[in-house]
Design a protein around this motif. Sequence first.
Motif, mmCIF file in Angstrom:
data_model
loop_
_atom_site.group_PDB
_atom_site.id
_atom_site.type_symbol
_atom_site.label_atom_id
_atom_site.label_comp_id
_atom_site.label_asym_id
_atom_site.label_seq_id
_atom_site.Cartn_x
_atom_site.Cartn_y
_atom_site.Cartn_z
ATOM 1 N N SER A 168 8.379 -21.180 2.564
ATOM 2 C CA SER A 168 8.410 -21.017 3.540
ATOM 3 C C SER A 168 6.689 -20.430 3.739
ATOM 4 N N CYS A 169 7.186 -18.764 3.266
ATOM 5 C CA CYS A 169 5.469 -18.116 3.094
ATOM 6 C C CYS A 169 4.468 -18.972 3.388
ATOM 7 N N MET A 170 4.035 -20.449 2.925
ATOM 8 C CA MET A 170 2.940 -21.375 2.798
ATOM 9 C C MET A 170 3.469 -21.833 3.847
ATOM 10 N N THR A 171 4.208 -22.471 4.620
ATOM 11 C CA THR A 171 3.922 -23.360 5.765
ATOM 12 C C THR A 171 3.940 -22.964 6.879
ATOM 13 N N ILE A 172 3.048 -23.201 7.480
ATOM 14 C CA ILE A 172 2.281 -22.899 9.312
ATOM 15 C C ILE A 172 3.741 -23.664 10.057
ATOM 16 N N ALA A 173 3.877 -23.213 11.386
ATOM 17 C CA ALA A 173 5.315 -23.442 12.127
ATOM 18 C C ALA A 173 4.501 -24.608 12.702
ATOM 19 N N ARG A 174 4.629 -25.764 12.298
ATOM 20 C CA ARG A 174 4.458 -26.939 13.764
ATOM 21 C C ARG A 174 5.449 -27.328 14.449
ATOM 22 N N ALA A 175 4.977 -27.360 15.676
ATOM 23 C CA ALA A 175 6.306 -28.104 17.122
ATOM 24 C C ALA A 175 7.347 -29.143 16.383
ATOM 25 N N GLY A 176 8.553 -28.222 17.093
ATOM 26 C CA GLY A 176 9.070 -29.625 16.260
ATOM 27 C C GLY A 176 10.292 -29.474 14.723
ATOM 28 N N MET A 177 9.308 -28.709 14.458
ATOM 29 C CA MET A 177 10.080 -28.301 13.033
ATOM 30 C C MET A 177 11.200 -27.746 13.246
ATOM 31 N N SER A 178 12.025 -28.710 11.900
ATOM 32 C CA SER A 178 13.408 -28.004 11.846
ATOM 33 C C SER A 178 13.868 -27.723 10.157
ATOM 34 N N VAL A 179 14.051 -26.220 10.296
ATOM 35 C CA VAL A 179 14.511 -25.373 9.139
ATOM 36 C C VAL A 179 15.448 -24.989 8.733
ATOM 37 N N VAL A 180 16.396 -25.688 7.367
ATOM 38 C CA VAL A 180 17.108 -25.436 7.491
ATOM 39 C C VAL A 180 17.612 -24.097 6.750
#
Lengths: 431, 84
Positions: free
Chosen positions: B67-79
Amino acid sequence: MTERFDVIVVGGGPAGIAAATAAAQRSERVALVDEGAAPGGQIWREGIHAKPIRAAKIRKARLAASSVQHMWSTSVVDAKRDRDGFILLAEGEREPIVLRARSVVIATGARERFLPFPGWTLPNVVGVGGVQALLKAGMSVRGKRVVIAGSGPLLLPVAASLSKAGARLGIVAEQAPFASLARYAASLWRSPGLLAQAAQLRASFLGTRYATGTWATGAEGDARVERVTVTDGARSRSYDCDLLCVAFGLTPNIELARLLGCEIQRGSVAVDDAQQTSVPDVFCAGEPTGIGGVDLALVEGEIAGASSVGGKATAEQQGRRSRLRSYAARLDASFALRAELRSLATSETLVCRCEDVRLGALQPTWTSRQAKLYTRAGMGACQGRICGAALEFVFGWSSDSVRPPILPARVSSLIATAPPSSGEHSPSGVS
Amino acid sequence: MAQTIAITVNGRAMTVEQGTTVAAAILTHGAPSFRESPSGEVRAPLCGMGICFECRVTIDGVAHRRSCMTIARAGMSVVTATPE
């Protein structure tokens, strides 16, 4: 997808950017690959709020204007030589990418050195460069109580950044003794700019104590860190905190260099005056050749990039590199790690975080290979990148050779280099 | 005014500035719990730069993403492994 280049530069921090741009002056087939989402590596990572450093902005613009083909969010997981040059197997966000080149420039930077101590696995215990990276990535620390304990010149600018971002700093603890730091500061008389910078940084968190000869002995908390105890060897004191930043200098990322068979000396990649490694057509620049900071990384990158396409270092570059290397050597001595740090962990303290191996499960007489076989220490996702430096410091164990993939990889990526046609090598290390 | 985007973490909505990584979003707006270690310890990012793999979460159905290498994008669903 397979692509052919003259040079592939692995790593898009200052060294990689300099190398790719230099190589592009003589070749239109230069690729630059980096795991991150944007250029800059760690030190030139562009923050969500912070103003970009002028030098970084200029170099990144030069890169963007060049013919370099850059691939971000792309991780190199395997590399080998074949009769035409090199094949690099990389993973993009969704698919494997096979890259071929006549030469490779390794500019993979450095990571922080972590040493285990009771409570170091609690949530909100992070690195020093680590907290800087998280800040730039958008994490808020406003109003949070923060303690920094560790070693190295990074402590100052990170304390300043945290302070500027609204954190309440409890203490900044440097394990190196005052005498070492005083000698280091004195040695900077040749670079008054650096001294002025250090003074300015210190001034931005004057309300906080900057203690030398002081280190953290333990962190406590329930579901996250709540308190840290620091000592100077004589007296201990506890600080309540929401975030604890602990790391002890930097150590080179040399996995790719090892994989390609480059000679490693004292933990760094050996290079000649052209920045070429012991493997023909493999060059290396920046922290992997020895921790030395951004300016050294830039000149080494310039030279490596030029060399990779048949050019040569200029006299100015050689002189600049020489000066910067002697500065780097002084850095090493000043921040040497004290012996007490070897005995912070108890037998119950986890050493390998990936596989949950306690210190007590490891026999000092083992080698790192035996530890892997008997306990799985070093066999987890990070492939020993975190525990390796710690075990080297605590037990004197040296790192093993590496096997591909050098990062966890998708099966679809490994299959991508499976040989259907003749003349290609079969992937190694796939079990 | 900085551009913001919305993601969900464990079903809960989170609004973050564009360019924020998933790790930074969780550390700012949620509990610091990302992954469960083999012995059941709750873990959160350590290195912040893709080396330690403690920040792994499931993003849009794909597990083990740093997650530290992943830019948040609109609508992303994180668990995360340990929902609050």
